[in-house]
Design a protein around this motif. Structure first.
Motif, PDB file in Angstrom:
ATOM      1  N   SER A 209      40.452 -16.546  12.858  1.00 54.80           N
ATOM      2  CA  SER A 209      39.882 -16.801  11.571  1.00 54.80           C
ATOM      3  C   SER A 209      40.299 -18.443  11.028  1.00 54.80           C
ATOM      4  CB  SER A 209      40.075 -15.896  10.496  1.00 54.80           C
ATOM      5  OG  SER A 209      41.237 -15.980   9.989  1.00 54.80           O
ATOM      6  N   GLN A 210      41.029 -18.978  11.899  1.00 56.64           N
ATOM      7  CA  GLN A 210      41.472 -20.300  11.480  1.00 56.64           C
ATOM      8  C   GLN A 210      42.333 -20.253  10.143  1.00 56.64           C
ATOM      9  OE1 GLN A 210      38.493 -23.188  11.666  1.00 56.64           O
ATOM     10  NE2 GLN A 210      39.638 -24.303  13.090  1.00 56.64           N
ATOM     11  N   PHE A 211      43.192 -19.018   9.783  1.00 51.01           N
ATOM     12  CA  PHE A 211      44.138 -18.670   8.781  1.00 51.01           C
ATOM     13  C   PHE A 211      43.259 -18.324   7.673  1.00 51.01           C
ATOM     14  CE2 PHE A 211      46.037 -21.738  11.597  1.00 51.01           C
ATOM     15  CZ  PHE A 211      47.192 -20.837  12.090  1.00 51.01           C
ATOM     16  N   GLY A 212      42.021 -17.942   8.022  1.00 53.28           N
ATOM     17  CA  GLY A 212      41.013 -17.626   6.712  1.00 53.28           C
ATOM     18  C   GLY A 212      41.635 -16.476   5.704  1.00 53.28           C
ATOM     19  N   TYR A 213      42.009 -15.431   6.322  1.00 58.48           N
ATOM     20  CA  TYR A 213      42.530 -14.447   5.554  1.00 58.48           C
ATOM     21  C   TYR A 213      43.769 -14.756   4.859  1.00 58.48           C
ATOM     22  CZ  TYR A 213      39.708 -11.261   8.645  1.00 58.48           C
ATOM     23  OH  TYR A 213      38.644 -10.647   9.181  1.00 58.48           O
ATOM     24  N   SER A 214      44.531 -15.429   5.402  1.00 59.50           N
ATOM     25  CA  SER A 214      45.906 -15.953   4.634  1.00 59.50           C
ATOM     26  C   SER A 214      45.653 -16.840   3.693  1.00 59.50           C
ATOM     27  CB  SER A 214      46.911 -16.203   5.539  1.00 59.50           C
ATOM     28  OG  SER A 214      46.522 -17.113   6.320  1.00 59.50           O
ATOM     29  N   GLY A 215      44.656 -17.639   3.999  1.00 61.15           N
ATOM     30  CA  GLY A 215      44.190 -18.879   3.142  1.00 61.15           C
ATOM     31  C   GLY A 215      43.497 -18.450   1.996  1.00 61.15           C
ATOM     32  N   GLY A 216      42.643 -17.560   2.151  1.00 62.98           N
ATOM     33  CA  GLY A 216      41.828 -16.827   1.191  1.00 62.98           C
ATOM     34  C   GLY A 216      42.470 -16.060   0.016  1.00 62.98           C
ATOM     35  N   LEU A 217      43.563 -15.332   0.681  1.00 64.42           N
ATOM     36  CA  LEU A 217      44.473 -14.340  -0.170  1.00 64.42           C
ATOM     37  C   LEU A 217      45.216 -15.513  -0.984  1.00 64.42           C
ATOM     38  CD1 LEU A 217      45.516 -11.589  -0.912  1.00 64.42           C
ATOM     39  CD2 LEU A 217      47.194 -11.867   0.818  1.00 64.42           C
ATOM     40  N   PHE A 218      45.793 -16.561  -0.457  1.00 66.43           N
ATOM     41  CA  PHE A 218      46.628 -17.387  -1.288  1.00 66.43           C
ATOM     42  C   PHE A 218      45.913 -18.247  -2.233  1.00 66.43           C
ATOM     43  CE2 PHE A 218      48.216 -21.759  -1.903  1.00 66.43           C
ATOM     44  CZ  PHE A 218      49.205 -21.809  -2.378  1.00 66.43           C
ATOM     45  N   HIS A 219      44.752 -18.369  -2.020  1.00 66.82           N
ATOM     46  CA  HIS A 219      43.803 -18.912  -3.088  1.00 66.82           C
ATOM     47  C   HIS A 219      43.464 -18.139  -4.067  1.00 66.82           C
ATOM     48  CE1 HIS A 219      40.658 -21.577  -4.764  1.00 66.82           C
ATOM     49  NE2 HIS A 219      39.978 -20.499  -4.829  1.00 66.82           N
ATOM     50  N   TRP A 220      43.234 -16.710  -3.899  1.00 64.55           N
ATOM     51  CA  TRP A 220      43.083 -15.891  -4.899  1.00 64.55           C
ATOM     52  C   TRP A 220      44.258 -15.567  -5.730  1.00 64.55           C
ATOM     53  CZ3 TRP A 220      39.534 -13.549  -7.680  1.00 64.55           C
ATOM     54  CH2 TRP A 220      39.888 -12.331  -8.437  1.00 64.55           C
ATOM     55  N   GLN A 221      45.356 -15.352  -5.095  1.00 69.80           N
ATOM     56  CA  GLN A 221      46.447 -15.091  -5.946  1.00 69.80           C
ATOM     57  C   GLN A 221      47.167 -16.292  -6.821  1.00 69.80           C
ATOM     58  OE1 GLN A 221      49.233 -13.635  -2.743  1.00 69.80           O
ATOM     59  NE2 GLN A 221      48.487 -11.498  -2.791  1.00 69.80           N
ATOM     60  N   HIS A 222      46.554 -17.407  -6.415  1.00 70.82           N
ATOM     61  CA  HIS A 222      47.173 -18.686  -7.290  1.00 70.82           C
ATOM     62  C   HIS A 222      46.888 -18.315  -8.500  1.00 70.82           C
ATOM     63  CE1 HIS A 222      48.366 -22.848  -7.821  1.00 70.82           C
ATOM     64  NE2 HIS A 222      47.381 -22.861  -8.692  1.00 70.82           N
ATOM     65  N   GLY A 223      45.775 -17.731  -9.068  1.00 71.74           N
ATOM     66  CA  GLY A 223      45.445 -17.646 -10.265  1.00 71.74           C
ATOM     67  C   GLY A 223      46.016 -16.239 -10.993  1.00 71.74           C
ATOM     68  N   LEU A 224      46.899 -15.613 -10.050  1.00 68.66           N
ATOM     69  CA  LEU A 224      47.278 -14.338 -10.731  1.00 68.66           C
ATOM     70  C   LEU A 224      48.837 -14.326 -11.336  1.00 68.66           C
ATOM     71  CD1 LEU A 224      46.400 -11.747  -7.913  1.00 68.66           C
ATOM     72  CD2 LEU A 224      44.775 -12.096  -9.980  1.00 68.66           C
ATOM     73  N   ALA A 225      49.328 -13.376 -12.087  1.00 72.02           N
ATOM     74  CA  ALA A 225      50.488 -13.413 -12.363  1.00 72.02           C
ATOM     75  C   ALA A 225      51.431 -13.029 -11.399  1.00 72.02           C
ATOM     76  CB  ALA A 225      50.649 -12.280 -13.567  1.00 72.02           C
ATOM     77  N   PRO A 226      52.492 -13.598 -11.078  1.00 67.57           N
ATOM     78  CA  PRO A 226      53.590 -13.342 -10.081  1.00 67.57           C
ATOM     79  C   PRO A 226      53.552 -11.857  -9.729  1.00 67.57           C
ATOM     80  CG  PRO A 226      54.356 -14.812 -11.138  1.00 67.57           C
ATOM     81  CD  PRO A 226      53.459 -14.468 -12.136  1.00 67.57           C
ATOM     82  N   GLU A 227      53.765 -11.108 -10.819  1.00 65.57           N
ATOM     83  CA  GLU A 227      53.949  -9.428 -10.684  1.00 65.57           C
ATOM     84  C   GLU A 227      52.629  -8.827  -9.920  1.00 65.57           C
ATOM     85  OE1 GLU A 227      53.106 -10.135 -14.950  1.00 65.57           O
ATOM     86  OE2 GLU A 227      54.407 -11.033 -13.302  1.00 65.57           O
ATOM     87  N   ASP A 228      51.600  -9.521  -9.879  1.00 67.15           N
ATOM     88  CA  ASP A 228      50.323  -8.850  -9.344  1.00 67.15           C
ATOM     89  C   ASP A 228      50.010  -9.404  -7.869  1.00 67.15           C
ATOM     90  OD1 ASP A 228      49.690  -7.225 -11.360  1.00 67.15           O
ATOM     91  OD2 ASP A 228      48.613  -8.773 -12.461  1.00 67.15           O
ATOM     92  N   ARG A 229      50.737 -10.366  -7.343  1.00 67.47           N
ATOM     93  CA  ARG A 229      50.500 -10.823  -6.209  1.00 67.47           C
ATOM     94  C   ARG A 229      51.261  -9.720  -5.093  1.00 67.47           C
ATOM     95  NH1 ARG A 229      52.501 -17.118  -7.803  1.00 67.47           N
ATOM     96  NH2 ARG A 229      50.921 -17.346  -9.363  1.00 67.47           N
ATOM     97  N   VAL A 230      50.404  -9.410  -4.161  1.00 65.07           N
ATOM     98  CA  VAL A 230      50.740  -8.446  -3.064  1.00 65.07           C
ATOM     99  C   VAL A 230      50.969  -9.440  -1.800  1.00 65.07           C
ATOM    100  CG1 VAL A 230      50.165  -6.444  -1.829  1.00 65.07           C
ATOM    101  CG2 VAL A 230      49.991  -6.548  -4.081  1.00 65.07           C
TER     102      VAL A 230
END
Length: 345
Positions: A209-230
């Motif tokens: 996926s050209q790192f689409g899964y890891s990139g999409g997850l990183f982008h989403w988690q950027h706006g989360l509190a650190p304790e909610d980042r899996v």
């Protein structure tokens, strides 16, 4: 001197002092024209503001095609059959030949499948078969870590590949936009009250996926509190059946309340851990297909991937483009969220 309002190839030929045939060959990118004449024709075409007639061009392609009886109107779909990689199990989805055939028929092409590694079919032997049959268009579907498809000589072909599993040679590519897909699924889960969203896939999937899964997850988690980042779980093997221990450890350490992962093995593992979906954990299939109606998922719309790949092949053939391109074209198909009973309503 005022230039013609609608310059024709006859005007260009007159300005250059060459034949109509020479101008025609230059404008459609045909070979066997000297570089000096090619530059002259292109310069005069630009000066005269020549605009080709697309309807006439399409008719001429048909006429020329009828003269080239050696070249068959067939697109080859190249698969890989290497069982030891663990990538041929039902865990992994590929573009069905039916989707490819449906689009190809609309362009007047037939489709034939070839499986590298099956019945002793080597890249060298396949190369000879394609040449003997006059096949110029190939769609490559990598399905092995060994990538025997990468050993073909693509110089005689108009070629397209699915996904980024084969990064070299870098052919034109059609893929699902999984950066968007992961973000879309995370938004849907968040709207249903899920807070700790985890993604569990294999390295093959991430790379394809050209790192689409890891990139999409990183982008989403950027706006989360650190304790909610899996953190992302990459299974230790492409054979998902070997991943239970890693999965159980990840679930225990990070306790996600929603998962984006495979439809095989993982549902059984959740039950083995005493977890129910959607009551205890939301469950989303990362690569949903219509046969998975009991699950929510990300639908990668492979019928559109097939159509885009066939269209790219036909465009290359019409423009006499063969071989590995100087600049790879990438078509990204946006996925679709599909609701299901595995997540809260």
């Amino acid at each position: 001197m005022t230039e013609p309002a609608n310059a024709t190839i006859k005007d260009i030929a007159h300005a250059c002092g060459v034949s109509l045939m020479t101008v025609s060959r230059v404008l459609r990118g045909a070979p066997k024209v000297s570089e000096e004449k090619r530059e002259l024709v292109m310069r005069e075409a630009a000066r005269l503001n020549y605009q080709p007639d697309p309807h006439l061009a399409r008719m001429m392609q048909v006429v020329r095609g009828k003269k080239q009886q050696r070249v068959r109107a067939v697109i080859a779909v190249i698969r890989e059959d290497v069982p030891q990689d663990g990538l041929l199990s039902p865990t992994y989805q590929y573009v069905p030949v039916e989707y490819i055939r449906r689009r190809a028929q609309g362009h007047g092409y037939a489709v034939e499948e070839f499986f590298l590694g099956r019945d002793g079919l080597t890249p060298k032997r396949l190369q000879k078969i394609l040449h003997a049959r006059g096949i110029e268009g190939v769609i490559v579907s990598p399905q092995s870590l060994q990538l025997p498809c990468s050993k073909l000589d693509y110089s005689p072909f108009a070629a397209v590949t699915f996904g980024n599993a084969m990064s070299s040679p870098a052919l034109h590519m059609c893929a699902g936009n999984m950066t968007l897909g992961i973000h879309m699924a995370a938004e849907q889960l968040a709207a249903r009250g899920y807070k700790r969203i985890g993604v569990a896939v294999t390295r093959w999937i991430v790379n394809r996926s050209q790192f689409g899964y890891s990139g999409g997850l990183f982008h989403w988690q950027h706006g989360l509190a650190p304790e909610d980042r899996v953190p992302l779980l990459l299974f230790p093997s492409n054979d998902i059946s070997k991943g239970f221990e890693a999965f159980a450890k990840w679930m225990g350490e990070h306790q996600p309340d929603a998962l984006i992962t495979f439809d095989t093995h993982v549902p059984g593992w959740l039950r083995r851990l005493g977890l129910r979906f959607p009551e205890d954990v939301g469950f989303v299939v990362h690569d949903w297909t219509p046969k998975m109606k009991e699950f929510a998922g990300i639908y990668q719309r492979r019928e559109h991937l097939a159509a885009a790949a066939v269209d790219l092949i036909v465009t290359q053939l019409s423009q006499h483009e063969h071989g590995v391109p100087e600049v790879q074209r990438q078509i990204m198909i946006p996925p679709q969220w599909v609701d299901g009973g595995s997540v809260r309503g």
